[in-house]
Design an enzyme around this catalytic site. Structure first.
Site, PDB file in Angstrom:
ATOM      1  N   SER A  86       0.834  -1.195   0.000  1.00 31.08           N
ATOM      2  CA  SER A  86       0.000   0.000   0.000  1.00 31.08           C
ATOM      3  C   SER A  86       0.873   1.251   0.000  1.00 31.08           C
ATOM      4  O   SER A  86       1.704   1.430  -0.886  1.00 31.08           O
ATOM      5  CB  SER A  86      -0.962  -0.037   1.190  1.00 31.08           C
ATOM      6  OG  SER A  86      -1.907   0.998   1.109  1.00 31.08           O
ATOM      7  N   HIS A 196      -8.041   0.263  -0.945  1.00 29.56           N
ATOM      8  CA  HIS A 196      -7.865  -0.790  -1.938  1.00 29.56           C
ATOM      9  C   HIS A 196      -9.175  -1.427  -2.386  1.00 29.56           C
ATOM     10  O   HIS A 196      -9.326  -2.643  -2.451  1.00 29.56           O
ATOM     11  CB  HIS A 196      -6.875  -1.842  -1.418  1.00 29.56           C
ATOM     12  CG  HIS A 196      -5.568  -1.214  -1.051  1.00 29.56           C
ATOM     13  ND1 HIS A 196      -4.767  -0.600  -1.981  1.00 29.56           N
ATOM     14  CD2 HIS A 196      -4.976  -1.037   0.147  1.00 29.56           C
ATOM     15  CE1 HIS A 196      -3.719  -0.082  -1.367  1.00 29.56           C
ATOM     16  NE2 HIS A 196      -3.829  -0.315  -0.079  1.00 29.56           N
TER      17      HIS A 196
END
Length: 312
Positions: A86, A196
């Site tokens: 991430s 996400h």
């Protein structure tokens, strides 16, 4: 054999983590540079109160990752592979010299502001252990069909370690569902945005526009992306990965496997993380995986050099 640097994502932070970085000239210089770029003393960003902000967390993780990478480089330990989960991908891009640190800081700040503004409250992430991605997807469909709310697969960290995103009520109900279906654990993470998944599509589009003029270069060594778990070889590809990764599932286990198969045998996880180290140790026990946050810096350097020498 080769060294891989791993950079953790949001959820790894804890109060005071920037103050626990190694006492090293490269670390001090990195903290000073970040403070100058952002116009704020970055050492104020790791208090328990400050870490309630997605912006503070993501900036802090980027600073910690780059500081560790630079300190290791100063000791002659430069990675062949750089990968981050991430927001950790930004430190990975700096580590492989695809992106300047100052530009990474500006882009991370914008990213975090967009994420926080898109969903200021009532959303987050939960980690589910013990079920496969296919099982989770089946339960997500049932959950939505039965009125439990939308839940999304956010991270595939390992074959049976899946992170899901959604609204708080949906995640709470889904936790009960997966535990009843045989999951070992369903735990909320210290993340206050639904990362996400498609809920961040508009925010990702805005970051793409913001990043359009930021210079990127081809990486030195290998940068492994989040979305596909594969090496990227051009600056434009890395820009696209960083700008859009907030809206796509992170396939961390694929990225780890790619690095293993390409010859990485020594993995160092940047502070303040331990999760990526644990995943590597569990699934690839022949590899050497070390969490920098748990080892005094001089000892870390000695261990890594010894492991690299033994593997060569």
């Amino acid at each position: 054999m080769t060294l891989a640097l791993l950079f953790p994502g949001q959820g790894a932070q804890s109060a005071g983590f920037l103050h626990r970085l190694p006492q090293h000239d490269a670390v001090r210089a990195t903290l000073d540079e970040a403070s100058a770029v952002l116009g704020v003393d970055v050492l104020t960003l790791d208090t328990a109160e400050a870490l309630q902000s997605t912006v503070a967390v993501q900036i802090g993780l980027t600073v910690a990752g780059v500081a560790l990478a630079r300190a290791l480089a100063r000791e002659g330990l430069e990675p062949e592979f750089s990968a981050g989960l991430s927001v950790g991908a930004y430190a990975a891009a700096v580590s492989c010299e695809s992106l300047a640190f100052a530009d990474a800081l500006r882009m991370v700040r914008k990213r975090a502001e967009l994420m926080e503004h898109a969903w200021p409250s009532g959303y987050g992430l939960s980690a589910v252990s013990g079920l496969s991605e296919t099982q989770i997807e089946t339960l997500i469909a049932v959950h939505a069909r039965e009125g439990g709310g939308a839940v999304y697969v956010a991270n595939v960290n390992a074959p049976r370690q899946i992170v899901v995103a959604g609204a708080n009520a949906a995640l709470d109900g889904f936790a009960a569902r997966v535990l009843a279906a045989g999951a070992r654990k369903a735990q909320r993470l210290a993340v206050s945005v639904p990362s996400h998944c498609e809920l961040l599509a508009e925010a990702a589009d805005a970051l793409v526009e913001f990043a359009r003029e930021i210079p990127f270069r081809a990486p030195r060594g290998v940068y492994v992306d989040n979305r596909g778990g594969r090496p990227l070889h051009s600056g434009d590809a890395i820009r696209a990965d960083l700008a859009t990764n907030m809206r796509y599932t992170v396939r961390w286990f694929d990225a780890l496997t790619v690095m293993i198969e390409a010859g990485a045998h020594v993995f160092v996880e940047a502070p303040p993380g331990q999760v990526l180290t644990d995943i590597a140790r569990e699934h690839y026990p022949d590899a050497a995986a070390i969490a920098a946050a748990g080892v005094e810096f001089d000892r870390l350097v000695a261990i890594v050099k010894r492991r690299l020498g033994a593997a060569s």
